[in-house]
Design an enzyme around this catalytic site. Structure first.
Site, mmCIF file in Angstrom:
data_model
loop_
_atom_site.group_PDB
_atom_site.id
_atom_site.type_symbol
_atom_site.label_atom_id
_atom_site.label_comp_id
_atom_site.label_asym_id
_atom_site.label_seq_id
_atom_site.Cartn_x
_atom_site.Cartn_y
_atom_site.Cartn_z
ATOM 1 C CB SER A 151 -0.864 -0.165 1.138
ATOM 2 O OG SER A 151 -1.812 0.681 0.708
ATOM 3 C CE LYS A 203 -15.718 20.640 10.455
ATOM 4 N NZ LYS A 203 -14.991 20.488 9.477
#
Length: 335
Positions: A151, A203
């Site tokens: 990764s 948010k």
């Protein structure tokens, strides 16, 4: 590779430094002091001589370096320093790794960079920072995967000129994951409720104390998809592969020999073969490798030791309750 004249010059510097230190020690501890000091004078002179030799040795290595390849290690999870979570003592913070690569680039003796990788991955932007630093190194760059290069580690390796691995190395995992803990069931049992105080529709997307809406899930998935496409583009460009071939790996890890077959690795070999390849790239018979270490003061070294102890006692517990990430508890990682 350093020649015989450089080695001789280093030895001369060390010898002169030791002689000067001994002479100074003799003057300070034998000639000038009283009788009591004279009894300890010989020991003090020897101690000063040892210190002087060490100082001169470091100066000699700086003036007449005996290496031509800089080695920088990327080990453990890839993360930013003081990222708000309990640090992993086995990993080196990204900023330190970038600093080491830049220091190697500024070192006239370092003609090539060996990037040793043993990491399961980590955060996206820190991984890209290391990759960019390796790309900008002025000279050949060879990545060497030892146990794991997955990764974020592979993100970094794709920025090097070549990638070597062992037959048993685990390589790949070209993918991105975002995760969150859904604690709404536990909150209900404890009588806790989530009260929203936020400006902006998304948010608080990903906060674990409330159920995620489909719009929020689509929004966060879009961020992950964007990171993934960037990852694919980085690998395709760096490894000179077709983007679709990169996607076909499906974020799997491969043993070294299979990774070489599908183009994720250039060659298999031990450190000896990697050094031989670097010698070929530099056009010399052999190379000498110098491992660059983070430059840390005494205070920072002590803090690192304390953190290691804290990690040993509290990392497991902290990981359960950790609810901070890239987006209100929703964590993005190149894994």
């Amino acid at each position: 590779m350093a020649d015989d004249s450089s080695r001789l010059a280093r030895r001369v510097v060390v010898l002169v430094g030791a002689i000067v230190a001994v002479a100074l020690g003799w003057l300070l501890f034998v000639e000038l002091p009283t009788d009591l000091a004279e009894l300890l004078g010989v020991v003090a002179v020897l101690l000063v001589g040892v210190v002087g030799a060490r100082v001169a040795g470091r100066a000699a290595r700086g003036l007449f370096p005996d290496y031509d390849v800089a080695e920088v290690a990327v080990e453990g999870p890839i993360t930013r320093r003081d990222g708000g979570r309990v640090p992993t003592p086995t990993g080196t913070p990204t900023d330190d790794i970038v600093e080491q690569i830049r220091r190697a680039d500024d070192d006239d003796a370092a003609e090539a960079l060996l990037l040793r990788l043993n990491t399961p991955g980590g955060e996206v932007v820190p991984s890209d920072d290391i990759r960019l630093a390796a790309e900008r190194f002025d000279g050949p760059t060879v990545a060497y995967a030892t146990d794991v290069c997955a990764s974020g580690g592979y993100w970094i390796a794709s920025g090097c000129d070549e990638l070597y691995a062992r037959e048993g190395s685990l390589v790949g995992s070209i993918g991105v994951i975002g995760s969150r803990v859904n604690a709404t069931g536990l909150a209900d049992k404890l009588g806790l409720s989530y009260e929203r105080l936020a400006a902006g529709e998304y948010k608080d997307a990903g906060v674990s104390l409330k159920e995620m809406t489909e719009d929020e899930r689509e929004y966060l998935q879009g961020i992950i998809d964007g990171y993934y496409e960037t990852f694919v583009d980085r690998v395709a460009e760096g490894r000179e592969m077709d983007a679709e071939s990169v996607r076909e790996t499906e974020a799997r890890v491969y043993l070294g020999d299979r990774a070489r077959e599908i183009g994720l690795v250039d060659e298999l070999g031990t450190r000896k073969e990697v050094k031989a390849r670097l010698a070929d790239r530099l056009g010399v018979e052999s190379v000498t490798v110098e491992e660059f270490q983070p430059q840390r003061g005494l205070r920072e070294r002590l803090q690192t030791g304390v953190r290691s102890v804290a990690y040993s006692f509290g990392a497991g517990v902290a990981s359960v309750f950790d609810d901070e990430g890239d987006a209100n508890g929703f964590r993005f990682r190149a894994r």
